[in-house]
Structure formats: C-alpha cells, structure tokens
Design a protein around this motif. Structure first.
Motif, PDB file in Angstrom:
ATOM      1  N   VAL A 140       0.979  -1.189   0.167  1.00  0.00           N
ATOM      2  CA  VAL A 140       0.097  -0.148  -0.036  1.00  0.00           C
ATOM      3  C   VAL A 140       0.849   1.242   0.029  1.00  0.00           C
ATOM      4  N   VAL A 141       0.511   2.167  -0.852  1.00  0.00           N
ATOM      5  CA  VAL A 141       1.411   3.531  -0.950  1.00  0.00           C
ATOM      6  C   VAL A 141       0.293   4.758  -1.009  1.00  0.00           C
ATOM      7  N   VAL A 142       0.662   5.664  -0.185  1.00  0.00           N
ATOM      8  CA  VAL A 142      -0.250   7.056   0.149  1.00  0.00           C
ATOM      9  C   VAL A 142       0.211   8.064  -0.769  1.00  0.00           C
ATOM     10  N   ILE A 143      -0.475   8.427  -1.788  1.00  0.00           N
ATOM     11  CA  ILE A 143       0.123   9.756  -2.618  1.00  0.00           C
ATOM     12  C   ILE A 143      -0.634  10.828  -1.876  1.00  0.00           C
ATOM     13  N   PRO A 144       0.466  11.863  -1.460  1.00  0.00           N
ATOM     14  CA  PRO A 144      -0.195  13.052  -0.881  1.00  0.00           C
ATOM     15  C   PRO A 144      -0.986  13.756  -2.102  1.00  0.00           C
ATOM     16  N   LEU A 145      -2.088  14.198  -1.944  1.00  0.00           N
ATOM     17  CA  LEU A 145      -2.814  15.072  -2.833  1.00  0.00           C
ATOM     18  C   LEU A 145      -2.289  15.829  -3.777  1.00  0.00           C
ATOM     19  N   ALA A 146      -1.455  16.656  -2.987  1.00  0.00           N
ATOM     20  CA  ALA A 146      -0.474  17.684  -3.820  1.00  0.00           C
ATOM     21  C   ALA A 146       0.362  17.176  -4.736  1.00  0.00           C
ATOM     22  N   LEU A 147       0.886  15.947  -4.575  1.00  0.00           N
ATOM     23  CA  LEU A 147       1.862  15.377  -5.330  1.00  0.00           C
ATOM     24  C   LEU A 147       1.286  14.512  -6.428  1.00  0.00           C
ATOM     25  N   LEU A 148      -0.131  14.412  -6.614  1.00  0.00           N
ATOM     26  CA  LEU A 148      -0.790  13.347  -7.488  1.00  0.00           C
ATOM     27  C   LEU A 148      -0.555  13.519  -8.888  1.00  0.00           C
ATOM     28  N   ALA A 149      -0.616  14.758  -9.426  1.00  0.00           N
ATOM     29  CA  ALA A 149      -0.194  14.975 -10.926  1.00  0.00           C
ATOM     30  C   ALA A 149       1.217  14.645 -11.306  1.00  0.00           C
ATOM     31  N   ALA A 150       2.186  15.150 -10.422  1.00  0.00           N
ATOM     32  CA  ALA A 150       3.328  14.607 -10.559  1.00  0.00           C
ATOM     33  C   ALA A 150       3.685  13.206 -10.571  1.00  0.00           C
ATOM     34  N   THR A 151       3.046  12.542  -9.679  1.00  0.00           N
ATOM     35  CA  THR A 151       3.304  11.153  -9.435  1.00  0.00           C
ATOM     36  C   THR A 151       2.918  10.480 -10.513  1.00  0.00           C
ATOM     37  N   VAL A 152       1.578  10.624 -11.211  1.00  0.00           N
ATOM     38  CA  VAL A 152       1.006  10.167 -12.270  1.00  0.00           C
ATOM     39  C   VAL A 152       1.817  10.226 -13.516  1.00  0.00           C
ATOM     40  N   ALA A 153       2.478  11.597 -13.517  1.00  0.00           N
ATOM     41  CA  ALA A 153       3.276  11.670 -14.827  1.00  0.00           C
ATOM     42  C   ALA A 153       4.692  10.853 -14.629  1.00  0.00           C
ATOM     43  N   GLY A 154       5.132  10.793 -13.480  1.00  0.00           N
ATOM     44  CA  GLY A 154       6.310  10.095 -13.393  1.00  0.00           C
ATOM     45  C   GLY A 154       5.829   8.355 -13.619  1.00  0.00           C
ATOM     46  N   ALA A 155       4.967   7.956 -12.954  1.00  0.00           N
ATOM     47  CA  ALA A 155       4.390   6.563 -13.346  1.00  0.00           C
ATOM     48  C   ALA A 155       4.318   6.597 -14.814  1.00  0.00           C
ATOM     49  N   GLU A 156       3.842   7.393 -15.510  1.00  0.00           N
ATOM     50  CA  GLU A 156       3.582   7.239 -16.964  1.00  0.00           C
ATOM     51  C   GLU A 156       4.908   6.891 -17.875  1.00  0.00           C
TER      52      GLU A 156
END
Length: 240
Positions: A178-194
């Motif tokens: 389980v990982v928890v993505i801070p809401l403020a980091l969601l956009a950057a995290t999605v871009a990084g995962a892609e």
C-alpha cells in the motif's frame, strides 16, 4: 492550545477524477518509484500491511478514522461519511486489541460502493469478507471484540503503519503493498509513473532483442566507478 477531543469532519478534499483514473492504471511499484526516493519511502506502508486475498487492487481518496485502542466507534462514523470510490483508512495505533473491521460493516461498504479498507490494526471475519469481494489490507487478524465508546476522530490526519495519511490523499494498494500519495503530489506522481511505464516497455524490447540488463541499466559502469574488484575464480581460491 485547545485540549484535543473527539471530532468528525464530514468532508474531505477531493482529487480531479480524470487524474485519479490515470493513477488507478498503475501498480504500487510504479507509483512508489514515481514519488522518488524520499517521498516514496515516506509514503509506503510496511510489509506488515497485507492483503487478505490475492488479486486485490484499489486506488481512491482516503477517509480516515483514528480509534482508541480496543474501540472501533470511529470506523462506523467514517463509513457513514464515505462516498463511492473512497478508501477507508483505519488505525488504533496498530494493536490487535479490538477488531476494527468485520463482515457486517464490510457488507454496508460494498452496498455503498466504497473501494476498500486499509486497517492498521485487526480485521476479522476474513473468509466472509473474501466472499464479499471487498479489498482489505490489514496488519493483524483477530476476532477480539471491540468497544464502541470512543474517543474517536474522523477525517483528520492519521499515522497508519508509519505513514502520514491526510484525508483526501490517494491510497493505492495491490499485491505488492500500500502506498499513500499526498494529494499535492498526485499530478507529478501520475506523470512520473507514465514515464516509468513507457521506459520499461523500451527496456523489455531491448532485452527481447538480446541486450543484457547489466548494460541497459549501466551496471557495468557503476561497478567500475565504485572500484568493485572482480575475480575470475571462486572465493576459495584466495584461501590457504
């Protein structure tokens, strides 16, 4: 400072639905890696947080509930505030005293369309929950009877299995954890995962073409840079 007391917040910050849908396409490993070395480790729950059934997956905003040890009043209030697609995150500090989650509450969660539950504490009725097909991760399994007297806090920041979880943070789980993505980091995290996923497609293609991971990932250069000695022989050859 005011004395702390039981409190219920009935609303949470919510992510952009399109962004959340993109995050849900990735596994925990890609999302963890995309968060980076520091945030990724701070946001990853420990291997003690186990799925109760194989093949489980979830990704949704956190509804949080802090429970007094031996008590699960807060989880019922949290479930009442949850919306379709939300992830319930419960903690009592991580002890096994008083099961936080069971099949009766789970049945209501299924009816309500909740995405799943992450339990820093004990879950029970695990066979029945598996039959319901409701995704649950927990650090303990125990049938110990809980009280429902409080104190309690709902939709406040909590620490679950060592990770800070704020209401509305994106909680993602699969067989890896389980990982928890801070809401403020969601956009950057999605871009990084892609970007990570696209790069891995290229790496797999190069391996299929005959290249070695040692070369693709630059490991040979790392060995040389670190000055690691390589010996053409066995470890016993240098003994005697």
């Amino acid at each position: 400072m005011k004395p702390q007391k039981s409190v219920i917040y009935r609303q949470i910050p919510r992510p952009d639905p399109a962004l959340l849908a993109r995050a849900a396409e990735f596994g925990v490993a890609d999302l963890h890696g995309a968060l980076g070395l520091v945030a990724g480790r701070m946001s990853l729950m420990s291997p003690a947080m186990n799925p109760i059934a194989p093949g489980q997956k979830l990704c949704g905003p956190a509804i949080t509930a802090w429970n007094f040890p031996g008590d699960n009043l807060a989880i019922h209030i949290a479930l009442d505030t949850a919306q379709v697609g939300d992830v319930l995150v419960f903690t009592n500090g991580g002890g096994h005293q008083g099961a936080l989650w069971g099949d009766v509450a789970c049945g209501f969660a299924v009816k309500k369309g909740v995405a799943g539950a992450v339990v820093h504490g004990a879950c029970r009725d695990t066979d029945a929950i598996r039959d319901l097909g409701f995704p649950v991760w927990s650090t303990h399994v125990s049938v110990e009877q809980p009280e429902k007297r409080g104190p309690a806090a709902v939709n406040v920041p909590v620490v679950a299995d060592g990770v800070l979880v704020e209401p509305g943070d994106i909680v993602c789980g699969d067989a890896d954890g389980v990982v928890v993505i801070p809401l403020a980091l969601l956009a950057a995290t999605v871009a990084g995962a892609e970007a990570r996923a696209a790069n891995e497609v290229k790496i797999r293609a190069r391996i299929a073409a005959g290249e070695l991971p040692l070369d693709i990932l630059g490991i040979r250069n790392t060995i040389e840079t670190l000055g690691i000695e390589q010996i053409e022989g066995t470890w016993q050859d240098g003994q005697g």
